[in-house]
Motif scaffolding. Structure first.
Motif, PDB file in Angstrom:
ATOM      1  N   GLN A   1     -34.740  -9.155  21.380  1.00  0.00           N
ATOM      2  CA  GLN A   1     -36.345  -8.413  20.116  1.00  0.00           C
ATOM      3  C   GLN A   1     -36.905  -7.619  19.728  1.00  0.00           C
ATOM      4  O   GLN A   1     -38.163  -7.538  20.498  1.00  0.00           O
ATOM      5  CB  GLN A   1     -35.413  -9.834  18.869  1.00  0.00           C
ATOM      6  CG  GLN A   1     -36.921  -8.663  18.087  1.00  0.00           C
ATOM      7  CD  GLN A   1     -37.724 -10.582  17.607  1.00  0.00           C
ATOM      8  OE1 GLN A   1     -36.730 -11.244  16.745  1.00  0.00           O
ATOM      9  NE2 GLN A   1     -38.675 -11.120  17.406  1.00  0.00           N
TER      10      GLN A   1
ATOM     11  N   ASP B   1     -39.848  -3.994  15.554  1.00  0.00           N
ATOM     12  CA  ASP B   1     -39.408  -3.283  14.483  1.00  0.00           C
ATOM     13  C   ASP B   1     -37.886  -3.772  13.770  1.00  0.00           C
ATOM     14  O   ASP B   1     -37.835  -3.023  12.727  1.00  0.00           O
ATOM     15  CB  ASP B   1     -39.067  -1.863  14.538  1.00  0.00           C
ATOM     16  CG  ASP B   1     -37.835  -1.895  15.918  1.00  0.00           C
ATOM     17  OD1 ASP B   1     -37.311  -3.094  16.223  1.00  0.00           O
ATOM     18  OD2 ASP B   1     -37.559  -0.740  15.870  1.00  0.00           O
ATOM     19  N   GLY B   2     -36.847  -5.302  14.599  1.00  0.00           N
ATOM     20  CA  GLY B   2     -36.365  -5.691  13.348  1.00  0.00           C
ATOM     21  C   GLY B   2     -35.198  -5.564  14.169  1.00  0.00           C
ATOM     22  O   GLY B   2     -34.049  -6.121  13.898  1.00  0.00           O
ATOM     23  N   ARG B   3     -35.691  -4.221  15.351  1.00  0.00           N
ATOM     24  CA  ARG B   3     -33.635  -4.503  16.106  1.00  0.00           C
ATOM     25  C   ARG B   3     -33.412  -5.712  17.274  1.00  0.00           C
ATOM     26  O   ARG B   3     -34.211  -5.606  17.696  1.00  0.00           O
ATOM     27  CB  ARG B   3     -33.626  -3.220  16.855  1.00  0.00           C
ATOM     28  CG  ARG B   3     -33.840  -2.020  16.064  1.00  0.00           C
ATOM     29  CD  ARG B   3     -34.146  -1.052  16.663  1.00  0.00           C
ATOM     30  NE  ARG B   3     -34.416  -0.010  17.512  1.00  0.00           N
ATOM     31  CZ  ARG B   3     -35.772   0.184  18.291  1.00  0.00           C
ATOM     32  NH1 ARG B   3     -34.257   1.238  18.967  1.00  0.00           N
ATOM     33  NH2 ARG B   3     -36.402   0.510  18.244  1.00  0.00           N
ATOM     34  N   LEU B   4     -32.038  -6.159  16.487  1.00  0.00           N
ATOM     35  CA  LEU B   4     -31.654  -7.364  18.039  1.00  0.00           C
ATOM     36  C   LEU B   4     -30.613  -6.545  19.182  1.00  0.00           C
ATOM     37  O   LEU B   4     -30.121  -5.437  18.376  1.00  0.00           O
ATOM     38  CB  LEU B   4     -31.353  -8.321  16.755  1.00  0.00           C
ATOM     39  CG  LEU B   4     -31.551  -9.271  16.249  1.00  0.00           C
ATOM     40  CD1 LEU B   4     -31.203 -10.388  15.423  1.00  0.00           C
ATOM     41  CD2 LEU B   4     -32.900  -9.771  16.975  1.00  0.00           C
ATOM     42  N   PHE B   5     -30.516  -7.263  20.187  1.00  0.00           N
ATOM     43  CA  PHE B   5     -29.582  -6.494  21.395  1.00  0.00           C
ATOM     44  C   PHE B   5     -29.168  -7.486  21.543  1.00  0.00           C
ATOM     45  O   PHE B   5     -29.436  -8.668  22.038  1.00  0.00           O
ATOM     46  CB  PHE B   5     -30.689  -5.442  22.374  1.00  0.00           C
ATOM     47  CG  PHE B   5     -30.866  -4.603  21.072  1.00  0.00           C
ATOM     48  CD1 PHE B   5     -30.044  -3.246  21.143  1.00  0.00           C
ATOM     49  CD2 PHE B   5     -32.452  -4.582  21.200  1.00  0.00           C
ATOM     50  CE1 PHE B   5     -30.507  -1.952  21.066  1.00  0.00           C
ATOM     51  CE2 PHE B   5     -32.937  -3.512  20.888  1.00  0.00           C
ATOM     52  CZ  PHE B   5     -32.118  -2.243  20.601  1.00  0.00           C
TER      53      PHE B   5
ATOM     54  N   TRP C   1     -23.596  -4.960  21.385  1.00  0.00           N
ATOM     55  CA  TRP C   1     -24.578  -4.804  19.676  1.00  0.00           C
ATOM     56  C   TRP C   1     -25.525  -5.178  19.676  1.00  0.00           C
ATOM     57  O   TRP C   1     -26.508  -5.121  20.822  1.00  0.00           O
ATOM     58  CB  TRP C   1     -23.707  -6.161  19.287  1.00  0.00           C
ATOM     59  CG  TRP C   1     -23.716  -6.971  19.726  1.00  0.00           C
ATOM     60  CD1 TRP C   1     -22.598  -8.328  19.983  1.00  0.00           C
ATOM     61  CD2 TRP C   1     -24.830  -8.125  19.027  1.00  0.00           C
ATOM     62  NE1 TRP C   1     -23.987  -9.628  19.968  1.00  0.00           N
ATOM     63  CE2 TRP C   1     -24.636  -9.257  19.237  1.00  0.00           C
ATOM     64  CE3 TRP C   1     -25.871  -7.980  17.886  1.00  0.00           C
ATOM     65  CZ2 TRP C   1     -25.672 -10.100  18.632  1.00  0.00           C
ATOM     66  CZ3 TRP C   1     -26.563  -9.098  18.271  1.00  0.00           C
ATOM     67  CH2 TRP C   1     -26.845  -9.804  18.711  1.00  0.00           C
ATOM     68  N   ARG C   2     -25.771  -4.353  18.196  1.00  0.00           N
ATOM     69  CA  ARG C   2     -27.072  -3.972  18.118  1.00  0.00           C
ATOM     70  C   ARG C   2     -27.044  -3.980  16.299  1.00  0.00           C
ATOM     71  O   ARG C   2     -25.878  -3.598  15.904  1.00  0.00           O
ATOM     72  CB  ARG C   2     -27.239  -2.235  18.004  1.00  0.00           C
ATOM     73  CG  ARG C   2     -27.748  -1.775  19.565  1.00  0.00           C
ATOM     74  CD  ARG C   2     -27.553  -0.513  19.171  1.00  0.00           C
ATOM     75  NE  ARG C   2     -28.121   0.827  20.554  1.00  0.00           N
ATOM     76  CZ  ARG C   2     -27.273   0.582  21.530  1.00  0.00           C
ATOM     77  NH1 ARG C   2     -26.198   0.631  20.836  1.00  0.00           N
ATOM     78  NH2 ARG C   2     -27.868   1.333  22.172  1.00  0.00           N
ATOM     79  N   PHE C   3     -28.088  -4.940  16.062  1.00  0.00           N
ATOM     80  CA  PHE C   3     -28.079  -5.121  14.347  1.00  0.00           C
ATOM     81  C   PHE C   3     -30.289  -5.053  14.250  1.00  0.00           C
ATOM     82  O   PHE C   3     -30.460  -5.224  15.005  1.00  0.00           O
ATOM     83  CB  PHE C   3     -28.297  -6.839  14.536  1.00  0.00           C
ATOM     84  CG  PHE C   3     -27.860  -7.474  13.392  1.00  0.00           C
ATOM     85  CD1 PHE C   3     -26.212  -7.465  13.048  1.00  0.00           C
ATOM     86  CD2 PHE C   3     -29.232  -7.749  12.938  1.00  0.00           C
ATOM     87  CE1 PHE C   3     -26.914  -7.521  10.942  1.00  0.00           C
ATOM     88  CE2 PHE C   3     -28.958  -8.395  10.916  1.00  0.00           C
ATOM     89  CZ  PHE C   3     -28.021  -7.988  10.074  1.00  0.00           C
ATOM     90  N   GLN C   4     -29.723  -4.205  12.943  1.00  0.00           N
ATOM     91  CA  GLN C   4     -31.228  -4.350  12.505  1.00  0.00           C
ATOM     92  C   GLN C   4     -31.274  -5.390  11.006  1.00  0.00           C
ATOM     93  O   GLN C   4     -30.714  -5.375  10.410  1.00  0.00           O
ATOM     94  CB  GLN C   4     -30.982  -2.656  12.025  1.00  0.00           C
ATOM     95  CG  GLN C   4     -32.014  -2.638  11.355  1.00  0.00           C
ATOM     96  CD  GLN C   4     -33.531  -2.509  12.672  1.00  0.00           C
ATOM     97  OE1 GLN C   4     -33.201  -1.270  12.732  1.00  0.00           O
ATOM     98  NE2 GLN C   4     -34.376  -3.195  11.823  1.00  0.00           N
TER      99      GLN C   4
ATOM    100  N   ARG D   1     -39.441  -7.093   9.994  1.00  0.00           N
ATOM    101  CA  ARG D   1     -39.963  -7.211  11.166  1.00  0.00           C
ATOM    102  C   ARG D   1     -40.319  -8.618  11.746  1.00  0.00           C
ATOM    103  O   ARG D   1     -40.327  -9.365  10.495  1.00  0.00           O
ATOM    104  CB  ARG D   1     -41.383  -7.246  11.369  1.00  0.00           C
ATOM    105  CG  ARG D   1     -41.720  -5.564  11.573  1.00  0.00           C
ATOM    106  CD  ARG D   1     -43.747  -5.280  12.032  1.00  0.00           C
ATOM    107  NE  ARG D   1     -43.972  -5.467  12.802  1.00  0.00           N
ATOM    108  CZ  ARG D   1     -44.963  -5.107  13.565  1.00  0.00           C
ATOM    109  NH1 ARG D   1     -45.511  -4.356  12.765  1.00  0.00           N
ATOM    110  NH2 ARG D   1     -44.458  -5.903  14.775  1.00  0.00           N
TER     111      ARG D   1
END
Length: 75
Positions: free
Chosen positions: A9, A12-16, A27-30, A34
């Motif tokens: 994580q 800025d809130g992006r998960l990978f 994968w990526r998830f926004q 935050r």
């Protein structure tokens, strides 16, 4: 969770989801904001909390599984 996968994580809130054997992002998830705590991974989901909601993202595909918006603040 699959031992060849690592979930990360950013502030800025992006998960990978990263495949450690192949060395690539699966994968990526926004997230909508935050994160307020570190996500938790289970066999099927990555659970993340942002102000005003808790969400589950599919551990295998990165797709939203469910979202919960409590009446009070999440702290």
């Amino acid at each position: 969770p699959d031992s060849s996968r690592v979930f990360a994580q950013l502030s800025d809130g992006r998960l990978f989801c990263v495949d450690t054997q192949a060395g690539r992002i699966l994968w990526r998830f926004q997230l909508p904001a935050r994160p307020i705590v570190t996500p938790v991974a289970t066999e099927t989901s990555v659970i993340a909390a942002v102000p005003g909601q808790i969400a589950a993202i599919g551990a295998r595909d990165g797709q939203p599984a469910w979202r919960f918006r409590p009446r009070g603040d999440i702290q």
